[in-house]
Write a protein that holds these residues in place. Structure first.
Motif, PDB file in Angstrom:
ATOM      1  N   SER A  26      -3.562   8.836  14.945  1.00 43.03           N
ATOM      2  CA  SER A  26      -2.132   8.695  15.223  1.00 43.03           C
ATOM      3  C   SER A  26      -1.375   8.294  13.953  1.00 43.03           C
ATOM      4  CB  SER A  26      -1.923   7.657  16.315  1.00 43.03           C
ATOM      5  OG  SER A  26      -0.553   7.486  16.573  1.00 43.03           O
ATOM      6  N   PHE A  27      -1.948   7.384  13.179  1.00 39.34           N
ATOM      7  CA  PHE A  27      -1.344   6.975  11.911  1.00 39.34           C
ATOM      8  C   PHE A  27      -1.200   8.174  10.986  1.00 39.34           C
ATOM      9  CE2 PHE A  27      -2.057   5.820   7.466  1.00 39.34           C
ATOM     10  CZ  PHE A  27      -0.979   4.978   7.250  1.00 39.34           C
ATOM     11  N   LEU A  28      -2.258   8.980  10.869  1.00 45.62           N
ATOM     12  CA  LEU A  28      -2.222  10.138   9.988  1.00 45.62           C
ATOM     13  C   LEU A  28      -1.183  11.169  10.439  1.00 45.62           C
ATOM     14  CD1 LEU A  28      -6.039  10.532   9.393  1.00 45.62           C
ATOM     15  CD2 LEU A  28      -4.335   9.814   7.708  1.00 45.62           C
ATOM     16  N   ILE A  29      -1.094  11.388  11.729  1.00 46.12           N
ATOM     17  CA  ILE A  29      -0.088  12.314  12.255  1.00 46.12           C
ATOM     18  C   ILE A  29       1.323  11.799  11.944  1.00 46.12           C
ATOM     19  CG2 ILE A  29       0.921  13.231  14.392  1.00 46.12           C
ATOM     20  CD1 ILE A  29      -2.012  13.369  15.454  1.00 46.12           C
ATOM     21  N   GLY A  30       1.507  10.509  12.085  1.00 44.42           N
ATOM     22  CA  GLY A  30       2.799   9.905  11.760  1.00 44.42           C
ATOM     23  C   GLY A  30       3.160  10.077  10.304  1.00 44.42           C
ATOM     24  N   ARG A  31       2.195   9.871   9.429  1.00 49.15           N
ATOM     25  CA  ARG A  31       2.447  10.048   7.991  1.00 49.15           C
ATOM     26  C   ARG A  31       2.727  11.511   7.660  1.00 49.15           C
ATOM     27  NH1 ARG A  31       2.460   5.585   9.174  1.00 49.15           N
ATOM     28  NH2 ARG A  31       4.595   6.273   9.226  1.00 49.15           N
ATOM     29  N   GLN A  32       1.991  12.410   8.306  1.00 49.65           N
ATOM     30  CA  GLN A  32       2.204  13.834   8.057  1.00 49.65           C
ATOM     31  C   GLN A  32       3.602  14.255   8.517  1.00 49.65           C
ATOM     32  OE1 GLN A  32      -0.649  16.409   9.920  1.00 49.65           O
ATOM     33  NE2 GLN A  32      -0.031  18.174   8.708  1.00 49.65           N
ATOM     34  N   TYR A  44      -5.535   8.980   2.510  1.00 43.49           N
ATOM     35  CA  TYR A  44      -5.526   8.146   3.713  1.00 43.49           C
ATOM     36  C   TYR A  44      -6.630   8.555   4.677  1.00 43.49           C
ATOM     37  CZ  TYR A  44      -1.004   5.899   2.723  1.00 43.49           C
ATOM     38  OH  TYR A  44       0.007   5.144   2.193  1.00 43.49           O
ATOM     39  N   ARG A  45      -6.803   9.869   4.880  1.00 42.12           N
ATOM     40  CA  ARG A  45      -7.831  10.349   5.804  1.00 42.12           C
ATOM     41  C   ARG A  45      -9.223   9.894   5.329  1.00 42.12           C
ATOM     42  NH1 ARG A  45      -7.596  13.525   9.885  1.00 42.12           N
ATOM     43  NH2 ARG A  45      -5.585  14.395   9.336  1.00 42.12           N
ATOM     44  N   ASN A  46      -9.483   9.998   4.039  1.00 44.79           N
ATOM     45  CA  ASN A  46     -10.773   9.582   3.489  1.00 44.79           C
ATOM     46  C   ASN A  46     -10.994   8.083   3.680  1.00 44.79           C
ATOM     47  OD1 ASN A  46     -13.233   9.839   1.964  1.00 44.79           O
ATOM     48  ND2 ASN A  46     -12.131   8.948   0.248  1.00 44.79           N
ATOM     49  N   GLN A  47      -9.989   7.283   3.360  1.00 44.13           N
ATOM     50  CA  GLN A  47     -10.123   5.827   3.481  1.00 44.13           C
ATOM     51  C   GLN A  47     -10.303   5.404   4.938  1.00 44.13           C
ATOM     52  OE1 GLN A  47     -10.461   3.864   0.730  1.00 44.13           O
ATOM     53  NE2 GLN A  47     -10.400   5.845  -0.288  1.00 44.13           N
ATOM     54  N   LEU A  48      -9.502   5.981   5.813  1.00 39.65           N
ATOM     55  CA  LEU A  48      -9.613   5.627   7.231  1.00 39.65           C
ATOM     56  C   LEU A  48     -10.944   6.085   7.820  1.00 39.65           C
ATOM     57  CD1 LEU A  48      -5.998   6.310   8.483  1.00 39.65           C
ATOM     58  CD2 LEU A  48      -7.192   4.114   8.478  1.00 39.65           C
ATOM     59  N   SER A  49     -11.405   7.237   7.386  1.00 39.28           N
ATOM     60  CA  SER A  49     -12.692   7.739   7.869  1.00 39.28           C
ATOM     61  C   SER A  49     -13.814   6.778   7.492  1.00 39.28           C
ATOM     62  CB  SER A  49     -12.961   9.123   7.296  1.00 39.28           C
ATOM     63  OG  SER A  49     -14.234   9.569   7.660  1.00 39.28           O
TER      64      SER A  49
END
Length: 83
Positions: A26-32, A44-49
């Motif tokens: 959800s955070f990534l979708i919001g940033r996108q 961000y995706r790498n760090q969150l993963s």
């Protein structure tokens, strides 16, 4: 879901049931949707993963399970492989 007004802005809050992976996505979708660059999104995706993987390996699947002590242990483990 509920609506609240805050200084002439409408804020929509959606219950995500506390699941880490769902909240991360959800955070990534919001940033996108806010126009963040592809490079930043990839970072961000790498760090969150990595964080979600670490949480899962410690049987943490809910946001509510994360404590300041757990975050300290994560950052110590992260710093062993990264600057």
């Amino acid at each position: 879901m509920f609506l609240s007004n805050s200084h002439d802005q409408i804020i929509i809050k959606v219950a995500l049931d506390g699941y880490l992976a769902v909240n991360a996505e959800s955070f990534l979708i919001g940033r996108q949707s806010s126009g963040l660059s592809k490079h930043s999104l990839k970072f961000y995706r790498n760090q969150l993963s990595q964080f979600v993987t670490y949480c899962n390996s410690n049987a943490f699947t809910q946001v509510e399970q994360i404590t300041s002590d757990f975050l300290r242990r994560y950052f110590l483990a992260y710093s062993e492989k990264h600057n």
